[in-house]
Motif scaffolding. Structure first.
Motif, PDB file in Angstrom:
ATOM      1  N   LEU A  76       0.833  -1.206   0.000  1.00  0.00           N
ATOM      2  CA  LEU A  76       0.000   0.000   0.000  1.00  0.00           C
ATOM      3  C   LEU A  76       0.867   1.255   0.000  1.00  0.00           C
ATOM      4  O   LEU A  76       0.595   2.215  -0.737  1.00  0.00           O
ATOM      5  CB  LEU A  76      -0.921  -0.020   1.230  1.00  0.00           C
ATOM      6  CG  LEU A  76      -1.876  -1.216   1.324  1.00  0.00           C
ATOM      7  CD1 LEU A  76      -2.662  -1.175   2.629  1.00  0.00           C
ATOM      8  CD2 LEU A  76      -2.833  -1.235   0.135  1.00  0.00           C
ATOM      9  N   LEU A  77       1.912   1.249   0.836  1.00  0.00           N
ATOM     10  CA  LEU A  77       2.799   2.415   0.878  1.00  0.00           C
ATOM     11  C   LEU A  77       3.552   2.573  -0.441  1.00  0.00           C
ATOM     12  O   LEU A  77       3.850   3.693  -0.865  1.00  0.00           O
ATOM     13  CB  LEU A  77       3.781   2.278   2.035  1.00  0.00           C
ATOM     14  CG  LEU A  77       3.163   2.320   3.434  1.00  0.00           C
ATOM     15  CD1 LEU A  77       4.211   2.029   4.494  1.00  0.00           C
ATOM     16  CD2 LEU A  77       2.519   3.685   3.696  1.00  0.00           C
ATOM     17  N   GLY A  78       3.871   1.451  -1.082  1.00  0.00           N
ATOM     18  CA  GLY A  78       4.533   1.544  -2.375  1.00  0.00           C
ATOM     19  C   GLY A  78       3.654   2.225  -3.414  1.00  0.00           C
ATOM     20  O   GLY A  78       4.123   3.037  -4.214  1.00  0.00           O
ATOM     21  N   GLU A  79       2.352   1.888  -3.395  1.00  0.00           N
ATOM     22  CA  GLU A  79       1.440   2.561  -4.310  1.00  0.00           C
ATOM     23  C   GLU A  79       1.341   4.044  -3.986  1.00  0.00           C
ATOM     24  O   GLU A  79       1.320   4.892  -4.891  1.00  0.00           O
ATOM     25  CB  GLU A  79       0.053   1.911  -4.237  1.00  0.00           C
ATOM     26  CG  GLU A  79       0.024   0.470  -4.703  1.00  0.00           C
ATOM     27  CD  GLU A  79       0.367   0.341  -6.173  1.00  0.00           C
ATOM     28  OE1 GLU A  79       0.047   1.279  -6.937  1.00  0.00           O
ATOM     29  OE2 GLU A  79       0.967  -0.676  -6.563  1.00  0.00           O
ATOM     30  N   LEU A  80       1.298   4.392  -2.696  1.00  0.00           N
ATOM     31  CA  LEU A  80       1.248   5.797  -2.308  1.00  0.00           C
ATOM     32  C   LEU A  80       2.520   6.532  -2.745  1.00  0.00           C
ATOM     33  O   LEU A  80       2.463   7.672  -3.216  1.00  0.00           O
ATOM     34  CB  LEU A  80       1.061   5.897  -0.785  1.00  0.00           C
ATOM     35  CG  LEU A  80       1.062   7.319  -0.194  1.00  0.00           C
ATOM     36  CD1 LEU A  80      -0.014   8.171  -0.842  1.00  0.00           C
ATOM     37  CD2 LEU A  80       0.875   7.266   1.318  1.00  0.00           C
ATOM     38  N   GLU A  81       3.685   5.886  -2.595  1.00  0.00           N
ATOM     39  CA  GLU A  81       4.943   6.517  -3.021  1.00  0.00           C
ATOM     40  C   GLU A  81       4.975   6.737  -4.524  1.00  0.00           C
ATOM     41  O   GLU A  81       5.425   7.796  -4.995  1.00  0.00           O
ATOM     42  CB  GLU A  81       6.120   5.649  -2.591  1.00  0.00           C
ATOM     43  CG  GLU A  81       6.391   5.682  -1.106  1.00  0.00           C
ATOM     44  CD  GLU A  81       7.510   4.745  -0.705  1.00  0.00           C
ATOM     45  OE1 GLU A  81       8.172   5.006   0.302  1.00  0.00           O
ATOM     46  OE2 GLU A  81       7.710   3.739  -1.406  1.00  0.00           O
ATOM     47  N   ARG A  82       4.506   5.770  -5.273  1.00  0.00           N
ATOM     48  CA  ARG A  82       4.496   5.923  -6.727  1.00  0.00           C
ATOM     49  C   ARG A  82       3.599   7.074  -7.154  1.00  0.00           C
ATOM     50  O   ARG A  82       3.983   7.908  -7.988  1.00  0.00           O
ATOM     51  CB  ARG A  82       4.030   4.638  -7.388  1.00  0.00           C
ATOM     52  CG  ARG A  82       5.025   3.485  -7.331  1.00  0.00           C
ATOM     53  CD  ARG A  82       4.442   2.249  -7.995  1.00  0.00           C
ATOM     54  NE  ARG A  82       4.028   2.532  -9.364  1.00  0.00           N
ATOM     55  CZ  ARG A  82       3.154   1.809 -10.048  1.00  0.00           C
ATOM     56  NH1 ARG A  82       2.575   0.775  -9.481  1.00  0.00           N
ATOM     57  NH2 ARG A  82       2.838   2.130 -11.290  1.00  0.00           N
ATOM     58  N   ARG A  83       2.427   7.154  -6.563  1.00  0.00           N
ATOM     59  CA  ARG A  83       1.498   8.230  -6.938  1.00  0.00           C
ATOM     60  C   ARG A  83       1.981   9.581  -6.418  1.00  0.00           C
ATOM     61  O   ARG A  83       1.823  10.601  -7.092  1.00  0.00           O
ATOM     62  CB  ARG A  83       0.101   7.940  -6.389  1.00  0.00           C
ATOM     63  CG  ARG A  83      -0.761   7.100  -7.304  1.00  0.00           C
ATOM     64  CD  ARG A  83      -0.189   5.770  -7.528  1.00  0.00           C
ATOM     65  NE  ARG A  83      -0.821   4.981  -8.562  1.00  0.00           N
ATOM     66  CZ  ARG A  83      -0.610   3.695  -8.731  1.00  0.00           C
ATOM     67  NH1 ARG A  83       0.212   3.052  -7.908  1.00  0.00           N
ATOM     68  NH2 ARG A  83      -1.173   3.039  -9.708  1.00  0.00           N
ATOM     69  N   ALA A  84       2.603   9.589  -5.246  1.00  0.00           N
ATOM     70  CA  ALA A  84       3.126  10.855  -4.730  1.00  0.00           C
ATOM     71  C   ALA A  84       4.281  11.360  -5.579  1.00  0.00           C
ATOM     72  O   ALA A  84       4.470  12.573  -5.731  1.00  0.00           O
ATOM     73  CB  ALA A  84       3.570  10.673  -3.277  1.00  0.00           C
ATOM     74  N   TYR A  85       5.054  10.441  -6.127  1.00  0.00           N
ATOM     75  CA  TYR A  85       6.148  10.847  -7.015  1.00  0.00           C
ATOM     76  C   TYR A  85       5.607  11.377  -8.341  1.00  0.00           C
ATOM     77  O   TYR A  85       6.162  12.321  -8.907  1.00  0.00           O
ATOM     78  CB  TYR A  85       7.062   9.643  -7.269  1.00  0.00           C
ATOM     79  CG  TYR A  85       8.242   9.952  -8.161  1.00  0.00           C
ATOM     80  CD1 TYR A  85       9.358  10.611  -7.660  1.00  0.00           C
ATOM     81  CD2 TYR A  85       8.225   9.587  -9.505  1.00  0.00           C
ATOM     82  CE1 TYR A  85      10.443  10.902  -8.484  1.00  0.00           C
ATOM     83  CE2 TYR A  85       9.307   9.877 -10.339  1.00  0.00           C
ATOM     84  CZ  TYR A  85      10.406  10.525  -9.817  1.00  0.00           C
ATOM     85  OH  TYR A  85      11.470  10.816 -10.650  1.00  0.00           O
ATOM     86  N   ALA A  86       4.502  10.791  -8.830  1.00  0.00           N
ATOM     87  CA  ALA A  86       3.927  11.228 -10.103  1.00  0.00           C
ATOM     88  C   ALA A  86       3.047  12.464  -9.948  1.00  0.00           C
ATOM     89  O   ALA A  86       2.961  13.282 -10.858  1.00  0.00           O
ATOM     90  CB  ALA A  86       3.125  10.091 -10.737  1.00  0.00           C
ATOM     91  N   HIS A  87       2.389  12.607  -8.782  1.00  0.00           N
ATOM     92  CA  HIS A  87       1.479  13.734  -8.541  1.00  0.00           C
ATOM     93  C   HIS A  87       1.908  14.412  -7.236  1.00  0.00           C
ATOM     94  O   HIS A  87       1.274  14.245  -6.183  1.00  0.00           O
ATOM     95  CB  HIS A  87       0.034  13.245  -8.448  1.00  0.00           C
ATOM     96  CG  HIS A  87      -0.376  12.320  -9.560  1.00  0.00           C
ATOM     97  ND1 HIS A  87      -0.639  12.747 -10.845  1.00  0.00           N
ATOM     98  CD2 HIS A  87      -0.522  10.963  -9.590  1.00  0.00           C
ATOM     99  CE1 HIS A  87      -0.961  11.722 -11.605  1.00  0.00           C
ATOM    100  NE2 HIS A  87      -0.892  10.611 -10.878  1.00  0.00           N
TER     101      HIS A  87
END
Length: 828
Positions: free
Chosen positions: A313-324
């Motif tokens: 879950l945190l990995g998905e949040l990190e990916r989206r935070a990096y993109a947005h």
């Protein structure tokens, strides 16, 4: 069939000129083309066969009717034929058309009958021609009928061809129309698929909204949740790339809202799980008699047990935070802050207990640094590895958190370092810190793969981590190391000022050459190890007799050996130049004091003492390479060539300037702008003085005698020429000159050998001794040449056999210089 397909020749054009053929008669033809008997018979057979050729059955009108006229009935009888009966003959003659109807009575009737007979004979002879013409006519008629039938068939075939062409054109038009219809159908199907594919991105909003409208604690753990997040992310990227679509901005805003809601749910679930876990661990740690193993289990193993559930879950949040970053970076920062707050609340109490156990007020500084920093390094490594179990970003926040943990020890360690008076202790502290900084954690991860732009993604494939690759301990220990280096620098300056610049000369410091003689005795193993430690730092074999060095040189080498690995290159260069300059000045002062100790012998000792120490300093400066500004602390001194070996390769110096160029020193008295140039200048001056001292001890009587002769000659010329000549003087007699020559040779045998032994005692290298002895020999030869020229002029060549030539004298001096191979004795 082949004849049908052959093209038919058309009629010639009406206006075409008829070809002109040459006429030829039958006789000419027969004469030009005579026929053989066989050919004549063949022509007769063909003629007989072609008289009555049969017609095709279908063209014969009456098969029973002959196609040619019958022959006359009244044929002439052949000789072999049987004659008929008289009655029949008469009947035949009377009924034949050629027989006259009435008897011939007049000549005219006979002529008429004869003409009729003649015409009948002629007609009978041309019968086969007429029959052939009739047959040809019939054939022509048949051919005309065939041509008519062929023309009819051509017309029918042309009609059929026109019909076929019409059908072909109609079929082609129908085919083209069908193909156009198929293309139109394919285009419409592709357009339908494109519209459907684009509508899928818009239709995904309904599915995402429906899922997010029914949240729950377990929503983020459902398998479809991450799949939905991935599809929403792809839809956002797609709409950003196609903003020209109708209502794309509205859908993009709604998708972004869905993404924010999904990431907020992940953040809330992570924070809630972290708080519950921290509360449980804090409750367990507050219990009595909790062992260290149990504490490690609670602090790390319990946290790792929930990472498989939270890390995706945190990995998905990190990916989206990096993109947005604008929309989601604050959510990720809140997760980082919650994690660090939870970890700090659990670790501070345990960390304070460990620091108290080290007893910072009583433990020795080096041991405190080693144990405390080792503990902090292990703690930071454990925290780093645990953080990587959950996150793959937030490196700055992580190092800030680790620095806060290290501050609990640094608050006690920094004052101790800043008040440490011992230079060796500060060097050991720097060594410990640098050793811990070098041993960083190896690289553990690789860069992440690029995100997939397709709608259907394989969410089960493992992802490569990026961002956090290794723990840099140097970043955490840098501040303490800077404090230690600063204190080390100031302490080194204090030592340089007290033990080098203001060093007070002691009587035992000038016991030369006794110190060099004592150094040839066997030494203890501990002394050897201490000397090797400094020699290994400067990587030179000539630094193996440090007990014979002057104390300021020993202190300079010791200070530089302590500093060169622990301070910045620019600072080390400045302090090294200062230390070497002050050391050189102290050596010059000690050399002057040694010269006054026991003259005239001590003068040479003072000069050789200065040369010996300046060569050592020159070697040290070459190893330190003070002139090079681009200093790299990773460079060791093993690659620097040995000073003595590199400087003493050439041994053919004839003049002092050539000697100094051999030693690698500048010619002339240039401006002294660095410690290295100052050493070269002093070494040049000391070598000149040593060479002059050695030569003067041999040539002083000769030089004095030549000067006395010059003075007498000058005075004799200014007075009355009737005075006593020079040769009548007792000191200028031939016997006195021979005695002076013998004294000079004895001095060479005695004093030159002593000088060579003393040079070997101080310089300890035959090549170095040869470099310095060669100018001494040159100067002695030059002084002796002046004495020999004066003596030959005074006694008219009487002493030519007794005096030495330049070559003989040089051979004598070289033999004396090379005679002692056993080194200096203790009686020197």
């Amino acid at each position: 069939m082949a004849n049908r397909t052959a093209p038919r020749r058309g009629p010639l054009p009406l206006n075409a000129p008829s070809p002109v053929r040459p006429t030829i008669n039958v006789e000419e033809w027969e004469a030009r083309a005579p026929l053989s008997d066989v050919e004549i018979r063949s022509v007769g057979i063909i003629k007989a066969a072609s008289e009555r050729p049969p017609l095709p059955v279908k063209f014969s009108t009456d098969e029973k009717t002959p196609s040619r006229p019958s022959t006359p009935k009244n044929k002439l009888l052949l000789p072999n034929s049987r004659p008929g009966t008289p009655n029949s003959s008469r009947l035949a003659l009377s009924t034949h058309a050629l027989h006259p109807k009435q008897p011939v009575q007049t000549p005219q009737q006979f002529y008429d009958w004869f003409a009729l007979i003649d015409r009948s004979v002629a007609h009978s002879q041309e019968a086969h021609f007429r029959a052939h013409v009739a047959s040809v006519s019939e054939h022509l008629d048949t051919c005309d009928k065939l041509i008519e039938h062929v023309d009819e068939i051509d017309k029918e075939v042309d009609g059929m061809l026109e019909g076929w062409r019409g059908v072909e054109e109609g079929g082609k038009s129908l085919k083209d129309a069908c193909e156009r219809l198929l293309e139109e159908r394919d285009r419409l199907l592709a357009l339908t698929d494109d519209i459907g594919a684009r509508l899928e991105y818009f239709q995904e909003l309904e599915h995402a909204t429906r899922m997010l409208n029914h949240p729950g604690e377990s929503l983020v753990l459902q398998a479809d949740f991450l799949y939905m997040v991935e599809r929403v992310d792809i839809c956002i990227d797609y709409l950003k790339a196609h903003r020209q679509f109708r209502e794309a901005e509205v859908y993009l805003l709604r998708f972004q809202q869905c993404m924010t809601r999904a990431m907020t749910l992940i953040k809330m679930y992570f924070v809630g799980s972290l708080r519950a876990l921290s509360a449980d661990i804090s409750k367990r740690l507050s219990e009595k008699d909790v062992s260290s193993t149990a504490q490690m289990h609670l602090l790390y193993t319990r946290f790792r047990s929930v990472s498989p559930q939270l890390a995706p879950l945190l990995g998905e949040l990190e990916r989206r935070a990096y993109a947005h970053k604008d929309e989601l970076s604050s959510l990720l920062s809140e997760c980082h802050s919650a994690y660090f707050s939870a970890r700090k609340s659990l670790l501070v109490a345990r960390l304070m207990e460990e620091i108290k156990g080290l007893d910072p007020t009583r433990t020795e500084l080096v041991e405190l640094t080693r144990s405390g920093c080792s503990y902090l390094k292990q703690l930071c490594l454990d925290e780093f590895n645990l953080f990587r179990e959950f996150f793959n970003s937030g490196e700055d926040q992580l190092y800030q958190y680790l620095e806060n943990l290290c501050d609990y020890l640094y608050d006690d360690l920094r004052p101790r370092i800043l008040h440490e008076p011992r230079l060796t202790a500060l060097c050991e502290v720097c060594t410990v810190l640098q050793a811990l900084m070098v041993l960083d954690v190896p690289d553990l991860s690789e860069d992440d793969e690029d995100d997939d732009d397709e709608l259907n993604l394989d969410l089960d494939r493992p992802r490569k981590k990026h961002g956090l690759s290794r723990l840099h301990i140097s970043q955490l220990l840098q501040m303490v190391l800077q404090d230690a280096q600063t204190r080390l620098f100031f302490k080194a300056q204090s030592v340089i000022q007290s033990d080098i610049r203001y060093y007070v000369l002691k009587p035992e410091d000038l016991t030369y050459p006794d110190k060099l003689l004592d150094a040839r005795k066997p030494v203890s193993i501990s002394d050897i190890k201490e000397k090797e430690s400094i020699s290994q730092i400067f990587k030179t074999p000539s630094l193996d007799k440090q007990d014979t060095w002057f104390p300021t040189l020993q202190k300079t080498v010791w200070v530089l050996s302590q500093l060169h690995d622990f301070v910045k290159p620019a600072i080390f260069e400045d302090i090294a130049q200062e230390a070497l300059s002050l050391c050189r000045q102290s050596l010059v002062s000690a050399s002057e004091a040694l010269k006054l100790k026991n003259p005239p012998i001590s003068r040479l000792d003072g000069q050789l003492f200065l040369i010996r120490h300046l060569l050592i300093m020159k070697e040290i400066t070459n190893n330190l390479d003070l002139v090079q500004r681009d200093y790299d602390p990773s460079i060791n001194f093993a690659g620097v060539t040995d000073t003595l070996s590199s400087l003493l390769n050439k041994t053919t110096a004839l003049l002092p300037d050539a000697l100094f160029s051999t030693l690698g020193m500048p010619r002339g008295d240039g401006s002294i702008r660095s410690a290295k140039h100052g050493i070269d200048h002093e070494l040049r001056r000391a070598c000149k003085e040593a060479i002059s001292e050695c030569a003067d001890s041999l040539c002083a009587p000769l030089h004095e005698w030549v000067d006395r002769v010059d003075e007498f000659n000058t005075a004799w010329r200014t007075k009355d020429t009737a005075g006593a000549p020079l040769t009548t003087q007792e000191w200028a007699s031939q016997a006195a000159a021979e005695e002076l020559n013998d004294t000079f040779r004895a001095a060479c045998e005695r004093d030159l050998r002593a000088h060579v032994l003393r040079l070997k005692l101080y310089l300890e290298d035959d090549r170095t001794v040869k470099v310095l002895i060669r100018p001494v020999q040159d100067q002695v030869v030059e002084e002796y040449d002046s004495f020999r020229d004066v003596a030959w002029n005074m006694y008219a060549g009487a002493l030519r056999r007794n005096l030495l030539s330049s070559a003989d004298l040089r051979g004598l001096l070289e033999g004396i210089s090379d005679g002692d191979r056993d080194g200096p004795s203790t009686n020197t």
